[in-house]
Write an enzyme that holds these catalytic residues in place. Structure first.
Site, PDB file in Angstrom:
ATOM      1  CB  SER A 117     -78.616  19.853  38.437  1.00  0.00           C
ATOM      2  OG  SER A 117     -77.805  20.893  38.867  1.00  0.00           O
ATOM      3  CG  HIS A 138     -82.375  16.051  39.276  1.00  0.00           C
ATOM      4  ND1 HIS A 138     -81.777  15.756  38.087  1.00  0.00           N
ATOM      5  CD2 HIS A 138     -82.386  17.407  39.352  1.00  0.00           C
ATOM      6  CE1 HIS A 138     -81.430  16.871  37.475  1.00  0.00           C
ATOM      7  NE2 HIS A 138     -81.790  17.883  38.222  1.00  0.00           N
ATOM      8  CD  GLU A 150     -82.081  12.280  36.278  1.00  0.00           C
ATOM      9  OE1 GLU A 150     -81.672  11.889  35.180  1.00  0.00           O
ATOM     10  OE2 GLU A 150     -81.460  13.136  36.947  1.00  0.00           O
ATOM     11  CG  ASN A 188     -78.872  17.746  34.277  1.00  0.00           C
ATOM     12  OD1 ASN A 188     -79.692  18.118  33.446  1.00  0.00           O
ATOM     13  ND2 ASN A 188     -78.936  18.091  35.546  1.00  0.00           N
TER      14      ASN A 188
HETATM   15  N1  CAA Z   1     -92.621  27.941  34.682  1.00  0.00           N
HETATM   16  C1  CAA Z   1     -93.792  27.382  35.073  1.00  0.00           C
HETATM   17  N2  CAA Z   1     -94.713  26.937  34.192  1.00  0.00           N
HETATM   18  C2  CAA Z   1     -94.435  27.067  32.884  1.00  0.00           C
HETATM   19  C3  CAA Z   1     -93.242  27.654  32.408  1.00  0.00           C
HETATM   20  C4  CAA Z   1     -92.311  28.103  33.374  1.00  0.00           C
HETATM   21  N3  CAA Z   1     -91.134  28.644  33.038  1.00  0.00           N
HETATM   22  N4  CAA Z   1     -93.261  27.656  31.045  1.00  0.00           N
HETATM   23  C5  CAA Z   1     -94.427  27.089  30.682  1.00  0.00           C
HETATM   24  N5  CAA Z   1     -95.118  26.734  31.786  1.00  0.00           N
HETATM   25  C6  CAA Z   1     -96.422  26.072  31.817  1.00  0.00           C
HETATM   26  C7  CAA Z   1     -97.488  26.928  31.225  1.00  0.00           C
HETATM   27  O1  CAA Z   1     -98.068  27.794  32.192  1.00  0.00           O
HETATM   28  C8  CAA Z   1     -98.485  25.874  30.753  1.00  0.00           C
HETATM   29  O2  CAA Z   1     -99.233  25.433  31.887  1.00  0.00           O
HETATM   30  P1  CAA Z   1    -100.802  25.125  31.746  1.00  0.00           P
HETATM   31  O3  CAA Z   1    -100.876  23.975  30.770  1.00  0.00           O
HETATM   32  O4  CAA Z   1    -101.207  24.740  33.141  1.00  0.00           O
HETATM   33  O5  CAA Z   1    -101.419  26.374  31.247  1.00  0.00           O
HETATM   34  C9  CAA Z   1     -97.605  24.710  30.308  1.00  0.00           C
HETATM   35  O6  CAA Z   1     -96.342  24.913  30.982  1.00  0.00           O
HETATM   36  C10 CAA Z   1     -97.366  24.674  28.826  1.00  0.00           C
HETATM   37  O7  CAA Z   1     -96.846  25.937  28.483  1.00  0.00           O
HETATM   38  P2  CAA Z   1     -97.044  26.644  27.075  1.00  0.00           P
HETATM   39  O8  CAA Z   1     -98.231  26.055  26.374  1.00  0.00           O
HETATM   40  O9  CAA Z   1     -96.989  28.114  27.238  1.00  0.00           O
HETATM   41  O10 CAA Z   1     -95.699  26.336  26.335  1.00  0.00           O
HETATM   42  P3  CAA Z   1     -95.127  25.018  25.714  1.00  0.00           P
HETATM   43  O11 CAA Z   1     -96.187  24.055  25.316  1.00  0.00           O
HETATM   44  O12 CAA Z   1     -94.192  25.535  24.712  1.00  0.00           O
HETATM   45  O13 CAA Z   1     -94.330  24.356  26.931  1.00  0.00           O
HETATM   46  C11 CAA Z   1     -92.349  24.023  28.147  1.00  0.00           C
HETATM   47  C12 CAA Z   1     -93.340  25.052  27.637  1.00  0.00           C
HETATM   48  C13 CAA Z   1     -93.077  23.037  29.050  1.00  0.00           C
HETATM   49  C14 CAA Z   1     -91.305  24.778  28.958  1.00  0.00           C
HETATM   50  C15 CAA Z   1     -91.746  23.267  26.904  1.00  0.00           C
HETATM   51  O14 CAA Z   1     -91.156  24.188  26.038  1.00  0.00           O
HETATM   52  C16 CAA Z   1     -90.705  22.264  27.285  1.00  0.00           C
HETATM   53  O15 CAA Z   1     -91.008  21.135  27.649  1.00  0.00           O
HETATM   54  N6  CAA Z   1     -89.413  22.669  27.203  1.00  0.00           N
HETATM   55  C17 CAA Z   1     -88.302  21.799  27.587  1.00  0.00           C
HETATM   56  C18 CAA Z   1     -88.123  21.863  29.085  1.00  0.00           C
HETATM   57  C19 CAA Z   1     -87.019  20.971  29.547  1.00  0.00           C
HETATM   58  O16 CAA Z   1     -86.365  20.256  28.808  1.00  0.00           O
HETATM   59  N7  CAA Z   1     -86.763  21.012  30.868  1.00  0.00           N
HETATM   60  C20 CAA Z   1     -85.709  20.249  31.479  1.00  0.00           C
HETATM   61  C21 CAA Z   1     -84.529  21.140  31.702  1.00  0.00           C
HETATM   62  S1  CAA Z   1     -83.197  20.248  32.476  1.00  0.00           S
HETATM   63  C22 CAA Z   1     -83.480  20.413  34.107  1.00  0.00           C
HETATM   64  O17 CAA Z   1     -84.326  21.114  34.585  1.00  0.00           O
HETATM   65  C23 CAA Z   1     -82.582  19.630  34.985  1.00  0.00           C
HETATM   66  C24 CAA Z   1     -81.478  20.369  35.587  1.00  0.00           C
HETATM   67  O18 CAA Z   1     -80.986  19.914  36.627  1.00  0.00           O
HETATM   68  C25 CAA Z   1     -80.851  21.519  34.965  1.00  0.00           C
END
Ligand code: CAA
Length: 281
Positions: A117, A138, A150, A188
């Site tokens: 990351s 990534h 990425e 990030n």
């Molecule tokens: N793991 C796996 N699947 C997940 C999950 C998790 N933790 N949380 C939600 N999901 C899935 C659900 O099962 C659902 O799948 P289906 O459509 O197949 O049923 C889908 O995601 C949508 O979930 P929900 O409807 O329950 O919830 P939501 O619409 O609120 O979406 C979310 C959840 C996708 C996590 C949304 O809140 C979101 O996009 N959050 C931001 C996530 C983000 O910014 N991620 C990047 C982080 S930075 C990074 O990862 C880089 C690094 O190097 C640190």
């Protein structure tokens, strides 16, 4: 490309492996202990069962995915891999050791990729004799859902390696961007300092964690608030990224929040430990 090996059966490694298996690749998930590997396999089954119960996958589809996935502690299964994606702990020395071993085991054509990351792709690649076949790939958490990959060029990554991995990202249903190596890459570098700012707002008593998250959801239209997102990513991962950006840039504006560091020292890492800025038990 037919066979992919994913190093690390944690949250990211397992989800990345699932993404490849869903697209028809044979995938090996490798981690260091039998216990971790058993746990990863159980988490995969649980996640797929949830999809089946939601009607998003049928039993035959589940069997097809699991049938393409092998769980192992044996690194030698990477010998005939076309691509290895490493999603191990965010530690340069560990990553270098893993890739030095892979470099000896894998066939000469194998492309080696890291899901790091924020660590320098060029620095990790230097542990191998094939820096031209080394690249950053990534993914974003949750990797089964998030569209972005990425694709990061190190100093010696060849155009051929870049094109292969960029096209592969599209094949597995992702939408890639091209990035030149820089601490934190693109997402990030922007996202983690924002989460760090949110930690400082809690630390200085400006607002509660709940209200900070609510403010950013309702005031900036973010799908989840920065502290809930930090809990999802893992506060230890957020801290490691801040420390890397700070060390590499030398710019005090990237100093990690004292509260973030304190929480990591206390073992409050977010969802994976049941407690971070919010409770998950
Ligand atoms: N793991 C796996 N699947 C997940 C999950 C998790 N933790 N949380 C939600 N999901 C899935 C659900 O099962 C659902 O799948 P289906 O459509 O197949 O049923 C889908 O995601 C949508 O979930 P929900 O409807 O329950 O919830 P939501 O619409 O609120 O979406 C979310 C959840 C996708 C996590 C949304 O809140 C979101 O996009 N959050 C931001 C996530 C983000 O910014 N991620 C990047 C982080 S930075 C990074 O990862 C880089 C690094 O190097 C640190």
């Amino acid at each position: 490309m037919k066979k992919i090996v994913v190093i690390g059966g944690g949250t990211m490694g397992l989800d990345i492996a699932q993404v490849f298996a869903r697209s028809g690749f044979d995938v090996v998930v490798r981690d260091i202990s039998e216990e971790i590997i058993k746990n990863s396999e159980a988490r995969l089954n649980k996640a797929l069962d949830k999809q089946v119960s939601k009607g998003k996958l049928d039993e035959a589809g589940k069997q097809a995915i699991t049938g393409r996935m092998t769980f192992t502690t044996d690194l030698n299964l990477a010998a005939d891999a076309d691509l290895v994606v490493e999603a191990a702990i965010e530690n340069l020395d560990i990553k270098k050791q893993v890739f030095a071993d892979l470099d000896k085991i894998c066939k000469p054509e194998t492309i080696l990729a890291s899901n790091t990351s924020s660590i320098s792709i060029t620095a990790i690649a230097a542990a191998t004799q094939r820096p031209d076949k080394f690249i950053g790939m990534h993914f974003f958490n949750p990797a089964t859902v998030m569209k972005l990959v990425e694709v990061i060029r190190g100093a010696k990554t060849s155009d051929e390696t870049f094109k292969t991995v960029y096209e592969l990202a599209k094949t597995i249903g992702k939408d890639p961007v091209e990035v030149n190596e820089a601490p934190g890459f693109v997402v990030n570098k922007i996202l983690i300092p924002m989460i760090n700012e949110a930690c400082d707002l809690v630390y200085t008593g400006v607002a509660s964690a709940e209200d900070i998250d609510k403010a950013m959801q309702l005031g900036a239209n973010h799908p989840m608030g920065p502290l809930a997102l930090g809990d999802l990513i893992g506060l230890d991962v957020c801290l490691a990224i801040m420390d890397t950006i700070y060390q590499e840039s030398g710019d005090p504006k990237y100093r990690a929040s004292l509260l973030l560091r304190k929480m990591v020292r206390a073992g409050f890492l977010g969802r994976k430990t049941g407690k971070g800025f919010h409770d998950y038990n």
